[in-house]
Write a protein that holds these residues in place. Structure first.
Motif, mmCIF file in Angstrom:
data_model
loop_
_atom_site.group_PDB
_atom_site.id
_atom_site.type_symbol
_atom_site.label_atom_id
_atom_site.label_comp_id
_atom_site.label_asym_id
_atom_site.label_seq_id
_atom_site.Cartn_x
_atom_site.Cartn_y
_atom_site.Cartn_z
ATOM 1 N N VAL A 1 8.053 5.576 -8.312
ATOM 2 C CA VAL A 1 8.260 6.341 -7.146
ATOM 3 C C VAL A 1 9.345 7.123 -7.030
ATOM 4 C CG1 VAL A 1 8.337 5.794 -4.537
ATOM 5 C CG2 VAL A 1 7.007 4.375 -6.117
ATOM 6 N N ALA A 2 9.215 8.509 -6.987
ATOM 7 C CA ALA A 2 10.212 9.471 -6.942
ATOM 8 C C ALA A 2 10.961 9.428 -5.778
ATOM 9 C CB ALA A 2 9.712 10.730 -7.246
ATOM 10 N N ALA A 3 10.381 9.233 -4.477
ATOM 11 C CA ALA A 3 11.257 9.073 -3.344
ATOM 12 C C ALA A 3 11.875 7.810 -3.034
ATOM 13 C CB ALA A 3 9.857 9.372 -2.029
ATOM 14 N N PRO A 4 13.099 8.089 -2.098
ATOM 15 C CA PRO A 4 13.908 7.051 -2.001
ATOM 16 C C PRO A 4 13.147 5.939 -1.193
ATOM 17 C CG PRO A 4 14.382 8.769 -0.639
ATOM 18 C CD PRO A 4 13.576 9.378 -1.763
ATOM 19 N N VAL A 5 13.455 4.782 -1.457
ATOM 20 C CA VAL A 5 12.621 3.676 -0.678
ATOM 21 C C VAL A 5 13.695 2.634 -0.158
ATOM 22 C CG1 VAL A 5 11.057 1.663 -1.100
ATOM 23 C CG2 VAL A 5 10.929 3.649 -2.426
ATOM 24 N N LEU A 6 13.428 2.051 1.082
ATOM 25 C CA LEU A 6 14.312 1.101 1.733
ATOM 26 C C LEU A 6 13.453 -0.004 1.684
ATOM 27 C CD1 LEU A 6 16.675 0.185 3.488
ATOM 28 C CD2 LEU A 6 15.458 1.110 5.310
ATOM 29 N N VAL A 7 14.008 -1.079 1.149
ATOM 30 C CA VAL A 7 13.228 -2.596 1.062
ATOM 31 C C VAL A 7 14.046 -3.522 1.997
ATOM 32 C CG1 VAL A 7 12.305 -4.339 -0.672
ATOM 33 C CG2 VAL A 7 12.574 -2.094 -1.314
ATOM 34 N N LEU A 8 13.118 -4.175 2.963
ATOM 35 C CA LEU A 8 13.591 -4.915 4.103
ATOM 36 C C LEU A 8 13.124 -6.329 3.885
ATOM 37 C CD1 LEU A 8 13.348 -2.477 6.813
ATOM 38 C CD2 LEU A 8 15.425 -2.729 5.285
ATOM 39 N N PRO B 1 4.871 -4.480 -11.661
ATOM 40 C CA PRO B 1 5.338 -3.622 -12.947
ATOM 41 C C PRO B 1 6.877 -3.733 -13.243
ATOM 42 C CG PRO B 1 4.636 -2.013 -11.671
ATOM 43 C CD PRO B 1 4.426 -3.374 -11.057
ATOM 44 N N ASP B 2 7.318 -3.612 -14.350
ATOM 45 C CA ASP B 2 8.602 -3.632 -14.559
ATOM 46 C C ASP B 2 9.396 -2.294 -13.811
ATOM 47 O OD1 ASP B 2 8.593 -6.063 -16.084
ATOM 48 O OD2 ASP B 2 8.392 -4.813 -17.806
ATOM 49 N N HIS B 3 8.550 -1.315 -13.858
ATOM 50 C CA HIS B 3 8.944 0.013 -13.444
ATOM 51 C C HIS B 3 7.988 0.359 -12.379
ATOM 52 C CE1 HIS B 3 11.230 3.690 -13.020
ATOM 53 N NE2 HIS B 3 10.229 4.447 -13.275
ATOM 54 N N LEU B 4 8.338 0.876 -11.278
ATOM 55 C CA LEU B 4 7.574 1.641 -10.355
ATOM 56 C C LEU B 4 7.852 3.017 -10.194
ATOM 57 C CD1 LEU B 4 7.513 -1.146 -7.253
ATOM 58 C CD2 LEU B 4 5.585 -0.282 -8.472
ATOM 59 N N THR C 1 0.776 -1.182 -0.056
ATOM 60 C CA THR C 1 0.138 -0.072 0.108
ATOM 61 C C THR C 1 0.822 1.211 0.002
ATOM 62 O OG1 THR C 1 -1.728 -1.005 1.181
ATOM 63 C CG2 THR C 1 -1.951 1.175 1.199
ATOM 64 N N GLY C 2 1.934 1.210 0.861
ATOM 65 C CA GLY C 2 2.735 2.596 0.878
ATOM 66 C C GLY C 2 3.549 2.836 -0.358
ATOM 67 N N ILE C 3 4.013 1.641 -1.174
ATOM 68 C CA ILE C 3 4.760 1.819 -2.329
ATOM 69 C C ILE C 3 3.517 2.313 -3.296
ATOM 70 C CG2 ILE C 3 5.614 0.431 -4.329
ATOM 71 C CD1 ILE C 3 6.888 -1.233 -2.138
ATOM 72 N N GLU C 4 2.503 1.942 -3.345
ATOM 73 C CA GLU C 4 1.321 2.249 -4.487
ATOM 74 C C GLU C 4 0.854 3.656 -4.120
ATOM 75 O OE1 GLU C 4 -0.128 0.830 -7.119
ATOM 76 O OE2 GLU C 4 1.790 -0.355 -7.122
ATOM 77 N N GLU D 1 14.435 -4.125 -7.369
ATOM 78 C CA GLU D 1 14.959 -3.684 -8.932
ATOM 79 C C GLU D 1 14.029 -2.616 -9.754
ATOM 80 O OE1 GLU D 1 17.645 -4.862 -10.095
ATOM 81 O OE2 GLU D 1 18.446 -5.738 -8.479
ATOM 82 N N ALA D 2 12.903 -2.750 -9.355
ATOM 83 C CA ALA D 2 11.625 -2.054 -10.120
ATOM 84 C C ALA D 2 11.659 -0.603 -9.736
ATOM 85 C CB ALA D 2 10.390 -2.600 -9.911
#
Length: 263
Positions: free
Chosen positions: A203-210, A198-201, A101-104, A228-229
């Protein structure tokens, strides 16, 4: 408790703690708002916003009548409402379905950053065979609501297997009241099963994936794929942590998150 409204008039209820940079904590699955209680003390310098997901709450609220196709949009709408309601530009920190939800929501909301612990996304080969929503729906139709929720717990919370599920449930604070949410969990699972990364998300903001090494393999795989997306992301894997990493090791997780946000 405080309230705001989304653009479509949906009431959004949330708790607010502290005074500082806004940090919105998005719980996932059948976890209640209290899932974040171990994390909140580690962010005393932030204003932590802890919403009640529509249709879930503490597992005692009435389920919402929402189709599977509308579930994710409903979720992102309530996150956008929170983003607009807080003072300042917030950070979104989501776990599981809350991470998705946050990423979307971040694709079209003004946020500072996103932290996503094991987003509830299925790899293509896993998604094509996923049938949890159908199996739960069949059990509900047969009047076996308790069994339907048990299937969710077995596959999502304990995919590694559990020796005595009934004994575990006897100690779980949400059982058996959360059985009332069986229909909502089916809708949420259908949304997950139909979501295609999707192949590309955008999202302009930086994202920390854990992610953690002791959680479901398919979620670790998806966490890599999400990383990767994204155009601006960092990927961190914690040795020995399960899908419940944020509540399981709050000091370790919060330290990594604060290091990321300080940059």
């Amino acid at each position: 408790m405080q309230t705001t409204q989304s653009a479509d008039g949906m009431e959004v209820v949330y708790e607010r703690h502290g005074d500082g940079r806004p940090l919105i904590l998005l719980h996932g699955g059948m976890a209640p708002r209290e899932y974040w209680n171990p994390i909140i003390p580690h962010f005393e310098e932030y204003t932590t916003i802890v919403p009640q997901r529509p249709g879930f709450g503490t597992c005692l609220d009435s389920p919402t009548e929402t189709s599977a196709a509308e579930v994710l949009e409903r979720e992102t709408e309530y996150v956008r409402a929170l983003v607009d309601d807080v003072d300042g530009v917030p950070v979104l920190f989501g776990h599981s379905y809350g991470a998705l939800t946050g990423i979307e929501a971040a694709t079209d909301a003004e946020i500072e950053a996103v932290v996503a612990y094991e987003p509830a996304i299925l790899p293509d080969e896993f998604r094509e065979k996923a049938d949890l929503a159908d199996r739960m729906a069949a059990l509900i139709e047969a009047g076996k609501r308790h069994e339907a929720v048990k299937r969710y717990i077995e596959q999502v919370l304990h995919p590694e297997g559990i020796d005595n599920l009934d004994a575990w449930l006897a100690e779980w604070p949400l059982w058996p009241e959360c059985v009332d949410l069986a229909d909502e969990v089916v809708r949420m699972n259908r949304a997950v099963e139909r979501y295609r990364l999707p192949d590309h998300l955008s999202v302009a903001a930086p994202v920390l994936v854990l992610t953690g090494t002791s959680g479901p393999d398919f979620l670790r795989e998806s966490a890599h794929a999400v990383h990767e997306a994204l155009p601006h992301s960092r990927f961190v894997e914690f040795d020995g942590l399960s899908h419940s990493g944020p509540s399981e090791a709050p000091a370790l997780i919060s330290s990594e998150v604060k290091s990321f946000l300080s940059e």
